[in-house]
Write an enzyme that holds these catalytic residues in place. Structure first.
Site, PDB file in Angstrom:
ATOM      1  N   ASP A  87     -19.030 -33.917  16.391  1.00 19.44           N
ATOM      2  CA  ASP A  87     -18.722 -33.186  15.173  1.00 19.44           C
ATOM      3  C   ASP A  87     -19.359 -31.802  15.338  1.00 19.44           C
ATOM      4  OD1 ASP A  87     -18.281 -32.610  12.384  1.00 19.44           O
ATOM      5  OD2 ASP A  87     -18.433 -34.764  12.002  1.00 19.44           O
ATOM      6  N   ASP A 143     -15.808 -29.137  11.625  1.00 15.83           N
ATOM      7  CA  ASP A 143     -16.064 -29.243  10.194  1.00 15.83           C
ATOM      8  C   ASP A 143     -15.403 -28.077   9.439  1.00 15.83           C
ATOM      9  OD1 ASP A 143     -17.740 -30.775   8.215  1.00 15.83           O
ATOM     10  OD2 ASP A 143     -18.632 -28.798   7.892  1.00 15.83           O
ATOM     11  N   GLU A 192     -10.946 -30.429  10.670  1.00 14.46           N
ATOM     12  CA  GLU A 192     -10.980 -30.957   9.308  1.00 14.46           C
ATOM     13  C   GLU A 192     -10.312 -29.935   8.405  1.00 14.46           C
ATOM     14  OE1 GLU A 192     -13.944 -32.437   5.730  1.00 14.46           O
ATOM     15  OE2 GLU A 192     -14.455 -30.704   6.915  1.00 14.46           O
ATOM     16  N   HIS A 230     -16.082 -40.249   5.938  1.00 13.14           N
ATOM     17  CA  HIS A 230     -17.384 -40.371   5.268  1.00 13.14           C
ATOM     18  C   HIS A 230     -17.469 -39.548   3.982  1.00 13.14           C
ATOM     19  CE1 HIS A 230     -17.417 -36.736   7.600  1.00 13.14           C
ATOM     20  NE2 HIS A 230     -18.422 -36.305   6.875  1.00 13.14           N
ATOM     21  N   ASP A 231     -16.401 -38.836   3.630  1.00 13.06           N
ATOM     22  CA  ASP A 231     -16.402 -38.027   2.407  1.00 13.06           C
ATOM     23  C   ASP A 231     -15.564 -38.636   1.293  1.00 13.06           C
ATOM     24  OD1 ASP A 231     -17.963 -35.986   3.558  1.00 13.06           O
ATOM     25  OD2 ASP A 231     -16.182 -35.070   4.457  1.00 13.06           O
TER      26      ASP A 231
END
Ligand code: NOJ
Ligand code: MG
Length: 529
Positions: free
Chosen positions: A98, A200, A263, A324-325
């Site tokens: 990431d 990200d 993302e 995970h969000d």
């Protein structure tokens, strides 16, 4: 079969704090992941995306990076990471890191230097601006975690920008030195054999140069997150970001067979721009629309058609069911439909991304107020925005803390873990875990499922049907998103063939026309054999 690993492979997101703890500190770590590689091989996934492992004050659990070229001691050492990559590669698994380029930690030496004085050599590495009238922030921008996106810094008398926490100051990607420093960090990991990056907030990396106010959002409803009060006209998807994405891609392309994943939360037509004009952008701009779409056959069918239709020539699709969000898929659609959702994800055209624990059916794990960790929940409490319930420890077995840690887990373990865990579910032919494994195996066995074309079939109001085809090989998928049994309707109904798999795990073999698709059932059907 698709020609490249990131097209044929299945991505599995590991949230490292929550996957496996190896040293008893209650926080998952790299050596924990190493211990579980055989599970991932058994499951059949191919590409491990590991959420941030860099040194961090953990204000946002690693998305606040204090050093891009090292490993946080809580997760291990550089040597542990190299061991992970070597052991993963030895098993045929890829490892994706990431990468968090939009902001650093406020403890990063660059920011410490930047804030030290207005004339600091790194002042322009971040986004500083004078106060507006009466000392107010420079404009009306709101942080993604609530509150103003600007924090006043007394010593130098200016505000700095942070799209997230004040502990996450935004880098100035208009500054060429910032770009070069970040590309050097990417090369550091690529040189260690990392197979690519998930970048990200790719669509937020560059903001309006003139820092213009965002317009109010006429569609804002009370109770929504604060940032939704404004449209993101000047903070998201700025045209200049495409050049940065292409530069990142060029960094990766200097190495053989790497992948750039972005993302990006944007509508389909704007999302696909991130493939780049000449397909020189992200190879996989994450498609999150399955997370956002109303869970109906009509809406999902329309999404498939829109997305496939919007893809630039030669672009490879991808689908994401959880991360995970977001609330977990089983929390969004319910446990029965979670089986249908798994079949959908793993039979669509394009690279699928699975989130750890979704294969066990974890839903919204209760996290009592005193155990809350997520800074977003702390900033905007009570709106259901907190991400902790989707980040609880992986459930391996029925031993203490589900086998995640011998210490005290950083987030509570799902109370259902004694029966909902890998050890139990892998021996249960009807479990969601077994279903995932069977779906993954089928996807590998039938090239039409990984590489074939896709075409919607006409089906009933609650049934989504599509055909995957490669050459003469034809596979149909029918998913009942409703709660009643329904006959397979329409002229497209296969007349003869074999059921390869049902979500109910209780039928295979010849399929008789007119038979019913049960409530919450999905089937994969091989036509004409
Ligand atoms: C997106 C990440 O997925 C999320 O977890 C994080 O809080 C924000 N970006 C800020 O980095
Ligand atoms: Mg640990």
């Amino acid at each position: 079969m698709p020609d490249l690993w990131w097209k044929s492979g299945i991505v599995y997101e590991i949230y490292p704090r929550s996957f496996q703890d190896s040293d008893g500190d209650g926080i998952g770590d790299l050596n924990g992941i190493r211990q579980r590689l055989d599970y991932l091989v058994w499951l059949g996934v191919d590409v491990l995306w590991v959420s941030p492992i860099y040194p961090s004050p953990m204000a946002d659990f690693g998305y606040d990076v204090a050093d891009y070229c090292s490993v946080d001691p809580r997760f291990g050492t550089i040597a542990d990471f190299e061991g992970l990559v070597a052991e993963a590669h030895a098993r045929g698994l890829k490892v994706i890191l990431d990468f968090v380029p939009s902001h650093t930690s406020s403890q990063h030496p660059w920011f410490i230097e930047s804030r030290s004085s207005r004339s600091s050599a790194k002042r322009d590495w971040y986004i500083w601006a004078d106060a507006g009238p009466d000392g107010a922030p420079p404009n009306n921008w709101i942080s993604n975690f609530g509150g103003p996106a600007w924090t006043f810094d007394e010593p130098t008398g200016q505000y700095y920008l942070h799209g997230f926490l004040r502990e996450q100051p935004d880098l100035n990607w208009r500054n060429p030195a910032v770009r070069q420093a970040m590309y050097a960090a990417m090369r550091f990991w690529l040189d260690k054999g990392v197979d690519g990056f998930r970048v990200d907030v790719m669509w937020l990396m560059i903001k309006d140069a003139a820092l213009r106010d965002n317009p109010p959002n006429p569609g804002y409803k009370a109770g929504e997150r604060e940032i939704s009060r404004l449209l993101d006209t000047y903070t998201a998807d700025q045209p200049e970001v495409q050049a940065v994405v292409a530069e990142m891609r060029a960094v990766l392309d200097a190495y053989p067979a790497r992948v750039l994943i972005g993302e990006i939360y944007l509508p389909v037509e704007r999302l696909v721009a991130y493939y780049g004009k000449a397909l020189d952008g992200a190879q996989l701009p994450f498609n999150f629309h399955l997370i956002q779409v109303p869970w109906t056959a009509a809406a999902i069918g329309e999404l498939i058609v829109d997305y496939e239709g919007a893809l630039p020539e030669g672009a490879w699709p991808n689908w994401v069911l959880g991360n995970h969000d977001q609330p977990r898929v089983a929390a969004r659609v319910g446990s029965s439909q979670a089986r249908v959702a798994a079949m959908l994800l793993l039979t669509l055209r394009g690279t699928p991304t699975l989130y750890y624990g979704d294969e066990l059916g974890l839903a919204r794990v209760p996290v009592p107020p005193e155990a809350v960790q997520d800074p977003w929940e702390k900033n905007e409490p009570g709106l259901g925005l907190g991400r902790d319930p989707s980040r609880t420890p992986m459930q391996w077995d029925a031993s203490a803390n589900a086998g995640f840690t011998t210490g005290r887990p950083w987030l509570p373990v799902d109370p259902a873990y004694a029966t909902v865990n890998v050890a139990v579910l892998k021996n249960d032919a009807a479990s969601l875990l077994t279903l995932h494994r069977s779906l993954i195996a089928l996807r590998r066995q039938y090239p039409a499922l990984s590489g074939g074309s896709i075409r919607l079939l006409s089906a009933g109001p609650d049934i989504l049907g599509y055909e995957r085809r490669e050459g003469d090989a034809r596979i149909a998928v029918f998913l009942n998103l409703g709660v009643t049994d329904e006959p397979l309707p329409g002229a497209d109904q296969p007349r003869d063939g074999q059921v390869l798999l049902s979500t109910h795990a209780d039928r295979t073999g010849p399929f008789s026309p007119g038979s019913l698709l049960r409530a919450n059932e999905g089937i994969i059907f091989q036509i004409g054999r």
